[in-house]
Design an enzyme around this catalytic site. Structure first.
Site, PDB file in Angstrom:
ATOM      1  N   ASP A  75      11.785   9.058   4.905  1.00  0.00           N
ATOM      2  CA  ASP A  75      10.680   7.747   5.475  1.00  0.00           C
ATOM      3  C   ASP A  75      11.208   7.263   6.876  1.00  0.00           C
ATOM      4  O   ASP A  75      11.128   6.841   7.880  1.00  0.00           O
ATOM      5  CB  ASP A  75      10.484   6.974   4.712  1.00  0.00           C
ATOM      6  CG  ASP A  75       9.812   7.028   3.535  1.00  0.00           C
ATOM      7  OD1 ASP A  75       9.857   8.241   3.705  1.00  0.00           O
ATOM      8  OD2 ASP A  75       9.992   6.110   2.687  1.00  0.00           O
ATOM      9  N   ARG A 100      13.981   2.129   1.870  1.00  0.00           N
ATOM     10  CA  ARG A 100      14.729   1.908   3.686  1.00  0.00           C
ATOM     11  C   ARG A 100      15.040   1.312   4.008  1.00  0.00           C
ATOM     12  O   ARG A 100      15.058   1.046   5.331  1.00  0.00           O
ATOM     13  CB  ARG A 100      12.398   1.746   4.078  1.00  0.00           C
ATOM     14  CG  ARG A 100      11.234   2.896   3.686  1.00  0.00           C
ATOM     15  CD  ARG A 100      10.627   3.287   4.254  1.00  0.00           C
ATOM     16  NE  ARG A 100      10.854   3.450   5.655  1.00  0.00           N
ATOM     17  CZ  ARG A 100      10.007   3.492   6.745  1.00  0.00           C
ATOM     18  NH1 ARG A 100       8.075   3.412   6.484  1.00  0.00           N
ATOM     19  NH2 ARG A 100       9.923   3.724   7.692  1.00  0.00           N
ATOM     20  N   ARG A 145       4.560  -5.861   4.497  1.00  0.00           N
ATOM     21  CA  ARG A 145       5.057  -5.600   4.249  1.00  0.00           C
ATOM     22  C   ARG A 145       6.017  -6.970   5.452  1.00  0.00           C
ATOM     23  O   ARG A 145       6.364  -7.819   4.546  1.00  0.00           O
ATOM     24  CB  ARG A 145       5.278  -4.261   5.078  1.00  0.00           C
ATOM     25  CG  ARG A 145       4.634  -3.285   4.579  1.00  0.00           C
ATOM     26  CD  ARG A 145       5.658  -2.879   3.552  1.00  0.00           C
ATOM     27  NE  ARG A 145       5.503  -1.173   2.640  1.00  0.00           N
ATOM     28  CZ  ARG A 145       5.742  -0.221   2.971  1.00  0.00           C
ATOM     29  NH1 ARG A 145       6.037  -0.003   4.215  1.00  0.00           N
ATOM     30  NH2 ARG A 145       4.905   0.906   2.544  1.00  0.00           N
ATOM     31  N   HIS A 174       0.312  -1.189   7.188  1.00  0.00           N
ATOM     32  CA  HIS A 174       1.224  -1.820   8.255  1.00  0.00           C
ATOM     33  C   HIS A 174      -0.410  -1.791   9.361  1.00  0.00           C
ATOM     34  O   HIS A 174      -1.440  -1.404   9.336  1.00  0.00           O
ATOM     35  CB  HIS A 174       2.024  -0.853   8.844  1.00  0.00           C
ATOM     36  CG  HIS A 174       3.335  -0.400   8.028  1.00  0.00           C
ATOM     37  ND1 HIS A 174       3.964   0.279   7.765  1.00  0.00           N
ATOM     38  CD2 HIS A 174       3.759  -1.770   8.016  1.00  0.00           C
ATOM     39  CE1 HIS A 174       5.157   0.381   7.013  1.00  0.00           C
ATOM     40  NE2 HIS A 174       5.109  -1.163   7.129  1.00  0.00           N
ATOM     41  N   CYS A 274       3.117   6.229  13.305  1.00  0.00           N
ATOM     42  CA  CYS A 274       4.180   5.630  12.548  1.00  0.00           C
ATOM     43  C   CYS A 274       5.783   6.568  12.853  1.00  0.00           C
ATOM     44  O   CYS A 274       6.864   6.615  13.019  1.00  0.00           O
ATOM     45  CB  CYS A 274       3.950   6.392  11.340  1.00  0.00           C
ATOM     46  SG  CYS A 274       3.224   5.283  10.520  1.00  0.00           S
TER      47      CYS A 274
END
Length: 281
Positions: A75, A100, A145, A174, A274
């Site tokens: 990612d 992550r 998040r 997000h 992103c």
């Protein structure tokens, strides 16, 4: 016809961004509703689609920097989550999920090596995924998040107003999946946004309606292909090619939408924004 729908003359401004080639992209775990390890992914296709985005930025005159991808961090291509950079200060990311978490130090190392003043975060946050600069104000997402206490940390660090918005739809986990910044540069008079109303609770919606009365409201279909996960320079807006009604709305407002296909990277829950971390010195 309402005045807000009349196209106006818009001027692009230069952008400087950080990207990460998806050489190791795949979906081997599930940390958002978009991800399904049972579905096949094509790394070479992801790279080709990413290269189209990269070349689009180069053609627009953007200054594009690259961070080396790291094997085992699929990612890492979603560079926006790697931090928040403003006034040459790089506020590092501290990821929610263990899968992550190594990305945070990797991005902070890059910031240091490239002359930014790095601030190691004390609170969970996922960088520009949840922090969006709109004019001189920072919109900050929470709910899935980034922790809300990171918003206070952000405000103290940059000395700017930070407005908290709670996300309520897990598919838009997000802030940059639910809001697109249309006029990004600090000091821009009356900056505007586009957003998906159903992604926010009533309190957040009230804030958005009051602060951005002329915002573009994007439909569910365009949001479902991460149409709002877009990036622009005040005139050119790079968006998901399948977000056709959003494209129409942008043209009506005087922007120049440029569609790209990042369908393979969508399998990991990411789109144009992103893959794009803005570097503001």
């Amino acid at each position: 016809m309402p005045a807000t729908n009349v196209a106006t003359v818009r001027t692009p401004s230069k952008r400087t961004v950080l990207m990460c080639r998806p050489e190791f992209f795949t979906v081997v775990y599930r940390i958002n509703p978009w991800m399904d390890p049972q579905l096949p992914t094509d790394t070479s296709l992801a790279v080709r689609q990413w290269e189209t985005l990269y070349q689009t930025y180069v053609d627009l005159g953007f200054e594009v920097h690259l961070i080396d991808p790291i094997e085992g961090l699929p990612d890492m291509v979603y560079a926006a989550n790697g931090g928040f950079v403003l006034d040459n200060i790089a506020y590092g990311a501290s990821f929610t999920y263990p899968e992550r978490q190594p990305e945070g130090p990797a991005y902070m190392d890059w910031f240091r090596e490239n002359g930014f003043d790095v601030k190691v975060p004390e609170n969970i946050n996922e960088g520009e995924g949840d922090f969006l600069l709109v004019g001189d104000v920072i919109l900050a997402g929470t709910g899935f998040r980034s922790a809300s206490n990171s918003h206070q940390e952000l405000a103290e660090l940059y000395g700017r107003q930070v407005i908290t918005l709670e996300l309520v739809n897990p598919s838009f986990y997000h802030l940059d999946t639910a809001i697109a910044v249309l006029d990004p540069q600090p000091g821009y008079e009356n900056p505007n946004i586009a957003y998906l109303p159903s992604a926010f609770n009533e309190e957040g919606l009230a804030v958005l309606r009051e602060r951005f009365p002329d915002a573009i409201l994007v439909n569910e279909e365009d949001a479902a292909v991460l149409g709002l996960n877009s990036f622009g320079d005040g005139y050119n807006m790079v968006i998901a090619s399948r977000a056709t009604d959003f494209e129409r709305q942008l043209r009506e407002r005087g922007y120049n939408p440029i569609g790209v296909d990042l369908s393979e990277l969508l399998l990991g829950g990411g789109g144009v924004k992103c893959c794009t971390l803005e570097l503001r010195k």
